[in-house]
Design a protein around this motif. Structure first.
Motif, short mmCIF file in Angstrom:
data_model
loop_
_atom_site.label_atom_id
_atom_site.label_comp_id
_atom_site.label_asym_id
_atom_site.label_seq_id
_atom_site.Cartn_x
_atom_site.Cartn_y
_atom_site.Cartn_z
N SER A 22 24.50 -0.72 64.14
CA SER A 22 23.98 0.48 64.79
C SER A 22 22.49 0.30 65.12
O SER A 22 21.84 -0.63 64.63
N ARG A 23 21.95 1.20 65.91
CA ARG A 23 20.54 1.14 66.29
C ARG A 23 19.62 1.21 65.08
O ARG A 23 18.51 0.69 65.11
N ASP A 24 20.08 1.85 64.01
CA ASP A 24 19.24 1.95 62.81
C ASP A 24 19.49 0.80 61.83
O ASP A 24 19.02 0.83 60.69
N GLY A 25 20.23 -0.21 62.29
CA GLY A 25 20.39 -1.42 61.49
C GLY A 25 21.53 -1.44 60.50
O GLY A 25 21.63 -2.35 59.69
N HIS A 26 22.43 -0.45 60.56
CA HIS A 26 23.55 -0.38 59.62
C HIS A 26 24.84 -0.91 60.24
O HIS A 26 25.06 -0.76 61.45
N GLU B 175 28.35 -0.81 61.47
CA GLU B 175 29.20 0.29 61.94
C GLU B 175 30.60 0.13 61.37
O GLU B 175 31.10 -0.99 61.20
#
Length: 91
Positions: A37-41, A43
């Motif tokens: 994801s954009r926040d680095g997690h 998915e």
């Protein structure tokens, strides 16, 4: 089943191709990477399983099928017993 590495014309190396066999069917899937994801997690889907995205794509379903068939033929040529079951008794 396993993974394969192929070398395309021009010396392009494609690693981590997954190769499958079920009954008489054989196919190959292009390499994939975890979807981040954009926040680095990592998915995940609704069941909590990690999501993956392809690292290469094809212009058409026919192109993908042709590539898969070519990979399977290359695996069979390099390792004639690659699709034999562990007991060696045939598919």
């Amino acid at each position: 089943m396993g993974t394969a590495t192929i070398v395309l014309q021009g010396g392009i190396v494609v690693e981590a191709i997954t190769v499958y066999a079920k009954g008489e069917s054989r196919w190959a899937n292009p390499p994939r990477k975890p979807s981040i994801s954009r926040d680095g997690h990592l998915e995940r889907d609704e069941q909590g399983k990690p999501l993956y995205e392809p690292t290469i794509t094809f212009a058409s379903a026919a192109a993908r099928q042709a590539w898969s068939s070519a990979v399977v033929r290359a695996v069979e040529a390099a390792q004639p017993d690659a699709f034999l079951p562990a007991d060696g008794e045939g598919a």
